[in-house]
Design a protein around this motif. Sequence first.
Motif, short mmCIF file in Angstrom:
data_model
loop_
_atom_site.label_atom_id
_atom_site.label_comp_id
_atom_site.label_asym_id
_atom_site.label_seq_id
_atom_site.Cartn_x
_atom_site.Cartn_y
_atom_site.Cartn_z
N HIS A 1 0.82 -1.21 0.00
CA HIS A 1 0.00 0.00 0.00
C HIS A 1 0.86 1.26 0.00
O HIS A 1 0.56 2.23 -0.71
CB HIS A 1 -0.94 -0.01 1.20
N LEU A 2 1.94 1.25 0.79
CA LEU A 2 2.82 2.42 0.84
C LEU A 2 3.56 2.65 -0.48
O LEU A 2 3.64 3.78 -0.96
CB LEU A 2 3.85 2.24 1.96
N VAL A 3 4.08 1.59 -1.05
CA VAL A 3 4.96 1.73 -2.21
C VAL A 3 4.18 1.87 -3.52
O VAL A 3 4.53 2.69 -4.39
CB VAL A 3 5.94 0.55 -2.29
N PHE A 4 3.12 1.09 -3.68
CA PHE A 4 2.45 1.03 -4.98
C PHE A 4 1.13 1.81 -5.05
O PHE A 4 0.61 2.02 -6.15
CB PHE A 4 2.21 -0.43 -5.36
N PHE A 5 0.59 2.23 -3.91
CA PHE A 5 -0.68 2.95 -3.93
C PHE A 5 -0.57 4.37 -3.39
O PHE A 5 -1.53 5.13 -3.44
CB PHE A 5 -1.75 2.17 -3.17
N GLN B 1 18.73 -7.99 -1.87
CA GLN B 1 17.25 -8.07 -1.87
C GLN B 1 16.65 -6.97 -1.02
O GLN B 1 15.69 -6.28 -1.43
CB GLN B 1 16.81 -9.43 -1.36
N HIS B 2 17.20 -6.76 0.18
CA HIS B 2 16.67 -5.74 1.07
C HIS B 2 16.87 -4.35 0.47
O HIS B 2 15.96 -3.50 0.53
CB HIS B 2 17.36 -5.81 2.44
N PHE B 3 18.01 -4.09 -0.12
CA PHE B 3 18.29 -2.78 -0.71
C PHE B 3 17.32 -2.49 -1.86
O PHE B 3 16.80 -1.37 -1.98
CB PHE B 3 19.73 -2.72 -1.20
N LEU B 4 17.07 -3.50 -2.68
CA LEU B 4 16.13 -3.33 -3.78
C LEU B 4 14.71 -3.08 -3.25
O LEU B 4 14.01 -2.18 -3.71
CB LEU B 4 16.14 -4.57 -4.68
N MET B 5 14.30 -3.89 -2.27
CA MET B 5 12.92 -3.84 -1.77
C MET B 5 12.62 -2.58 -0.97
O MET B 5 11.53 -2.01 -1.09
CB MET B 5 12.66 -5.09 -0.91
N PHE B 6 13.59 -2.14 -0.17
CA PHE B 6 13.32 -1.03 0.74
C PHE B 6 13.97 0.29 0.33
O PHE B 6 13.73 1.31 0.98
CB PHE B 6 13.75 -1.40 2.16
N VAL B 7 14.80 0.27 -0.71
CA VAL B 7 15.43 1.51 -1.16
C VAL B 7 15.13 1.78 -2.63
O VAL B 7 14.48 2.78 -2.97
CB VAL B 7 16.96 1.47 -0.93
N VAL B 8 15.56 0.89 -3.51
CA VAL B 8 15.46 1.15 -4.96
C VAL B 8 14.01 1.24 -5.43
O VAL B 8 13.61 2.23 -6.06
CB VAL B 8 16.21 0.06 -5.75
N VAL B 9 13.21 0.22 -5.14
CA VAL B 9 11.83 0.20 -5.63
C VAL B 9 11.01 1.37 -5.05
O VAL B 9 10.30 2.06 -5.80
CB VAL B 9 11.15 -1.15 -5.32
N PRO B 10 11.08 1.64 -3.73
CA PRO B 10 10.31 2.79 -3.21
C PRO B 10 10.73 4.13 -3.81
O PRO B 10 9.88 4.98 -4.08
CB PRO B 10 10.60 2.74 -1.70
N ILE B 11 12.04 4.33 -4.02
CA ILE B 11 12.49 5.58 -4.63
C ILE B 11 11.93 5.71 -6.04
O ILE B 11 11.47 6.78 -6.47
CB ILE B 11 14.03 5.67 -4.64
N TYR B 12 11.95 4.61 -6.79
CA TYR B 12 11.41 4.61 -8.15
C TYR B 12 9.92 4.93 -8.17
O TYR B 12 9.43 5.66 -9.03
CB TYR B 12 11.67 3.25 -8.80
N MET B 13 9.19 4.41 -7.18
CA MET B 13 7.74 4.55 -7.18
C MET B 13 7.28 5.90 -6.60
O MET B 13 6.30 6.48 -7.09
CB MET B 13 7.11 3.41 -6.37
#
Length: 355
Positions: A54-58, A209-221
Amino acid sequence: MATPRFLQPTGFHSELKNRINQYFKDRGTSPTGNYKLYTKAVILVASLLFLYVHLVFFTPATWLALVECVLLGGVTAAIGFNIMHDGGHGSFSKKKWLNELAGLSLNVMGANIFMWTTKHNVIHHTYTNIDGVDDDLDARPFLRLCENQKRLGIHRYQHFYFWGAYSMLYIYWIFFTDYVKYFTQKVGDIPLKKMKRSEHISFWAFKVQHFLMFVVVPIYMVGFLPWLVGFLVYGMFTGLVLSIVFQLAHTVEDAHFPVACEQTNKIEDEWAIHQLRTTANFATKNKVVSWLTGGLNFQIEHHLFPKISHVHYPEISKIIKQTCAEYKIPYIEYAKTRTAIASHISHLRYLAKAA
């Protein structure tokens, strides 16, 4: 420093183990987790996934996003207390693979189960509250947690600023101290056991995995600044909850901080009594606190019997308390969480002033 030794065990520890073993035998139950723990695990994992998605994608409204970041931090800490902690001690399930899977939840959240097992299971549970060995006591230079540690000028105010120091624990842990342990292959002065190739791969794969999930993807979104604010709120609340729960177990006014005899390098107690003198319970009648903290408010029971799942602590605590009373051994307990927090603050205030 050389790790200290304890006195030879007396009849107390043997009697305690016999009574606890008889408890499980009489009821025909396993000391590991049961349906209550597995139901809780499903609820916590589902909550984390919902909040993350919900936080990252919505992208909810700012006020709601901040609330959800706090909730995500609380759920992360609760997964550590309830799932990872039991799994890391081998008490989540009778099945080894389930314990390993539960323990790997720590890796998913950015830390590393291999490092934690040495730091927590081997060192902390053996040498509880012994300065120079128990790495959990080392918050230097920011905090002075026992009299044996050198008092610095900054410590004069530690009972005011400790909230801020504690809130940085989780972020500091996943982005700094894990790497220090990895590259030095030590926890403090104590060497880690040699890592297998698979453990090296696991360390780096989960860090990525953690860096992608909690840093890269949220920054992108959501963008850099919203991510930074959200991650700091999430990470700092996680660290605060983790720190407070663990500090209430050992750094309170009534807990002891033993020092080994210089000539013999021995602690004045046997191991079981040492655990009772250095460990405290809090809010054991509060079912909400017990549920959220994974029974870590029953810290005495956990330290004496770390391979028993926390779902059994309320019952076995009655046996342990009675046995302690019979043998005239102290059983440290604070009735409420706020009482334990007040005692922790008083402990910090005393160390802030004492030479």
